[in-house]
Write a protein that holds these residues in place. Structure first.
Motif, PDB file in Angstrom:
ATOM      1  N   LYS A   8       0.801  -1.227   0.000  1.00  0.00           N
ATOM      2  CA  LYS A   8       0.000   0.000   0.000  1.00  0.00           C
ATOM      3  C   LYS A   8       0.833   1.275   0.000  1.00  0.00           C
ATOM      4  CE  LYS A   8      -0.845  -0.075   5.052  1.00  0.00           C
ATOM      5  NZ  LYS A   8      -0.303   1.206   5.479  1.00  0.00           N
ATOM      6  N   ALA A  66      -3.607  -0.399  -2.665  1.00  0.00           N
ATOM      7  CA  ALA A  66      -4.267  -0.587  -1.373  1.00  0.00           C
ATOM      8  C   ALA A  66      -5.478  -1.496  -1.532  1.00  0.00           C
ATOM      9  CB  ALA A  66      -4.709   0.759  -0.809  1.00  0.00           C
ATOM     10  N   THR A 123      -8.584  -4.281  -5.082  1.00  0.00           N
ATOM     11  CA  THR A 123      -7.967  -3.007  -4.727  1.00  0.00           C
ATOM     12  C   THR A 123      -9.047  -1.931  -4.624  1.00  0.00           C
ATOM     13  OG1 THR A 123      -7.520  -2.359  -7.021  1.00  0.00           O
ATOM     14  CG2 THR A 123      -5.826  -3.662  -5.881  1.00  0.00           C
ATOM     15  N   GLU A 163       0.247  -8.037   6.161  1.00  0.00           N
ATOM     16  CA  GLU A 163      -0.079  -6.616   6.241  1.00  0.00           C
ATOM     17  C   GLU A 163       0.570  -5.901   7.416  1.00  0.00           C
ATOM     18  OE1 GLU A 163      -4.621  -6.236   5.204  1.00  0.00           O
ATOM     19  OE2 GLU A 163      -4.247  -8.030   6.413  1.00  0.00           O
ATOM     20  N   THR A 169      -7.976   1.004   4.943  1.00  0.00           N
ATOM     21  CA  THR A 169      -6.838   1.439   4.135  1.00  0.00           C
ATOM     22  C   THR A 169      -7.252   2.573   3.198  1.00  0.00           C
ATOM     23  OG1 THR A 169      -6.159  -0.880   4.137  1.00  0.00           O
ATOM     24  CG2 THR A 169      -4.966   0.614   2.685  1.00  0.00           C
ATOM     25  N   GLY A 228      -3.961   3.838  -2.274  1.00  0.00           N
ATOM     26  CA  GLY A 228      -2.606   3.349  -2.388  1.00  0.00           C
ATOM     27  C   GLY A 228      -1.618   4.489  -2.577  1.00  0.00           C
TER      28      GLY A 228
END
Length: 552
Positions: free
Chosen positions: A45, A138, A154, A184, A540, A543
């Motif tokens: 990420k 991400a 994603t 992660e 999250t 990215g």
């Protein structure tokens, strides 16, 4: 990696930290040995490999030696070797060095390094083996078919904070894989979802965490020797209320790495780990190392420290969990990098065997557990499985019971049960101790030379977020948050967050509400762990967003 609706790979590794990259490297080596050709993909990420990586880091090298060739090992970008190692007990007015090393805390001969730089190097080695490594991607969603994981998706991008698609909208990509490996790091978003969906924690004690703050300084020559290591306990922490301590590491080129970590199972709803580190730095035994120095970098991360008893089931159909996401940190040494690498190697062996047998089922992947139990992960974690539990009884009782565990291979009488960190927080009206700000009211004016406020610290993390995107920090129930977290816990998130993401706002009528400055987030995930009632969920963001660590 091109953007399309769906792409496929044989193995997908989510996360390019030491666990994910060691998995990829060992997979490539083991597939080559077995004569199999498989596509291995790693997605990360951060906007670059290492950008979201933070650790102390004093490294044991045995796992690296097993993972890499001799030439590759010799080219690892270690900073220096530990040449002096001591532990200091700090008091408000002084300090003394322990005449012995606490058990498993001896670091002589270990290497000091920037884990950011180590991961950059490992990524290069993985790519040299044919592994595809992609930064800036991400994910928040696992893909399922027949109730089994088949990949990830994603994040959709080009959506504003109202949830509306913009001109630059791009639908996320589905990445399908026969096996997904979740690497992660601490409190991984996908790992958290997986553990919940398949009840992977049903035989484990709750995981508990510490929040670690790290700074990198440049100092005048002579402030500290290269390779010198100082660990501290005591001041400014209350021995009966708070668990943790600090470190100072002398690096080459007159650099100093220092950090402060505190267990998140403290009761005071106003306790502030970031501020506690600034108080700690003012102690003469610490400030002398930083005299006339300059802050270069700042970062923060949470560390899973529950130990062996808090580890979940680490596999299910088509999925393995490695490293910090599985809680693989050795206590009390607070070392996890070598265990992350070991877990990656165990995962790789498991995957290769699964492909040889054409079987990626839960039963097949249970081989991972067999390998873990025969590895250094077991031998370094199991004997200390009750350490963190007894330390909830305070430093002195905890130390006594830990001494007993050293004689009994970890067994201990009257071992308390761990409870989740968010449960440990007390309501403002119920907390009978002295609130944090009152304890240190004369030490919380930050001069921006030795000590820093949170916003200034965030600047030194290089953190950046697309401010148009939806807020990635989700308050699960606003009304409940206002009634419970604000009124009863004094908006504790404004204190436990090290990055000033959460602000208690008072309007003209005096009504309190929460303002979220998501652009400050350094991705430590403390809010997801410590918020009373599990009121906040960390997801999250786009990215490439987040901190831009270089040498932490």
């Amino acid at each position: 990696m091109y953007i399309d609706d769906t792409i496929s790979t044989d193995i997908l590794i989510v996360g390019a930290g030491p666990a994910g990259l060691s998995t990829a490297i060992h997979l490539a080596d083991e597939f080559k040995k077995s004569g199999q050709e498989k596509r291995i993909m790693v997605i990360e990420k951060g906007n670059a490999i290492g950008a979201h990586i933070l650790s102390g880091a004093i490294l044991k090298t045995d796992a690296f030696r097993e993972l890499l060739s001799l030439e590759e090992f010799e080219n690892l970008p270690f900073d220096c070797e530990v040449s002096f190692d001591t532990t200091l007990k700090l008091t408000a007015h002084g300090a003394f060095a322990l005449p012995f090393h606490p058990p498993v805390m001896d670091n002589m001969g270990n290497k000091i390094a920037s884990l950011c730089q180590i991961c950059k190097y490992l990524a290069t080695l993985a790519e040299n083996r044919g592994v595809e490594v992609y930064a800036g991607f991400a994910v928040n969603e696992l893909l399922y078919e027949n109730n089994k994981v088949i990949g990830v998706k994603t994040i959709d991008t080009g959506i504003n904070h109202h949830g509306e698609k913009q001109k630059n909208y791009q639908r996320g990509t589905s990445v399908k894989a026969r096996i997904v490996i979740l690497a992660e790091g601490t409190r991984g978003t996908l790992a958290k979802q997986l553990k919940s969906k398949f009840d992977l924690r049903k035989n484990a004690m709750p995981q508990v965490y510490s929040l670690g703050i790290k700074e990198l300084w440049s100092v005048p020559e002579g402030n500290i020797a290269e390779g010198a290591v100082y660990h501290t306990f005591g001041y400014p922490l209350d021995a009966q209320e708070e668990f943790g301590g600090g470190f100072v590491y002398g690096l080459k080129d007159n650099k100093v790495a220092l950090g402060f970590a505190v267990g998140l199972d403290y009761a005071d709803p106003s306790f502030d780990v970031h501020a506690a580190m600034q108080v700690w730095k003012q102690h003469p035994s610490i400030s002398k190392f930083l005299k006339e120095g300059t802050l270069l970098e700042f970062g923060a991360k949470t560390i899973p420290e529950g130990g062996w008893n808090s580890t979940p089931k680490m596999y299910t159909d088509n999925v393995l969990i490695v490293g910090d996401s599985a809680g693989l940190v050795a206590m009390p040494a607070l070392k996890g990098v070598h265990l992350a690498i070991t877990s990656g190697m165990c995962a790789a062996k498991t995957v290769v065997k699964a492909f040889l047998n054409d079987d990626t089922s839960d039963a097949s992947l249970s081989f991972y557990k067999e390998l873990i139990d025969k590895s250094r992960i077991y031998t370094e974690m199991y004997p200390y499985r009750n350490f963190r539990a007894v330390m909830t009884q305070g430093l002195y009782v905890g130390a006594l019971k830990f001494g007993i565990q050293l004689l009994t291979n970890g067994a201990c009488f009257l071992t308390p049960k761990l409870e989740s960190d968010n449960v440990a927080s007390k309501k403002v009206s119920e907390y009978k101790g002295i609130p944090f700000k009152k304890r240190f009211e004369d030490k919380l004016s930050f001069d921006k030379k030795l000590t820093f406020d949170k916003v200034t610290s965030v600047f030194y993390s290089g953190t950046h977020h697309d401010e148009e995107q939806p807020v990635h920090l989700h308050v699960n129930d606003i009304e409940d948050f206002n009634e419970v977290n604000i009124k009863q816990y004094g908006t504790s998130c404004q204190y436990f967050c090290p990055a000033d993401v959460y602000e208690e706002h008072r309007d003209k009528e005096g009504k309190l509400s929460l303002k979220i400055h998501a652009e400050n987030c350094v991705h430590c995930k403390t809010c997801d762990i410590k918020a009373p009632n599990s009121a906040i969920t960390w997801m999250t963001p786009y990215g490439g967003d987040g901190p831009q660590y270089q040498n932490l």
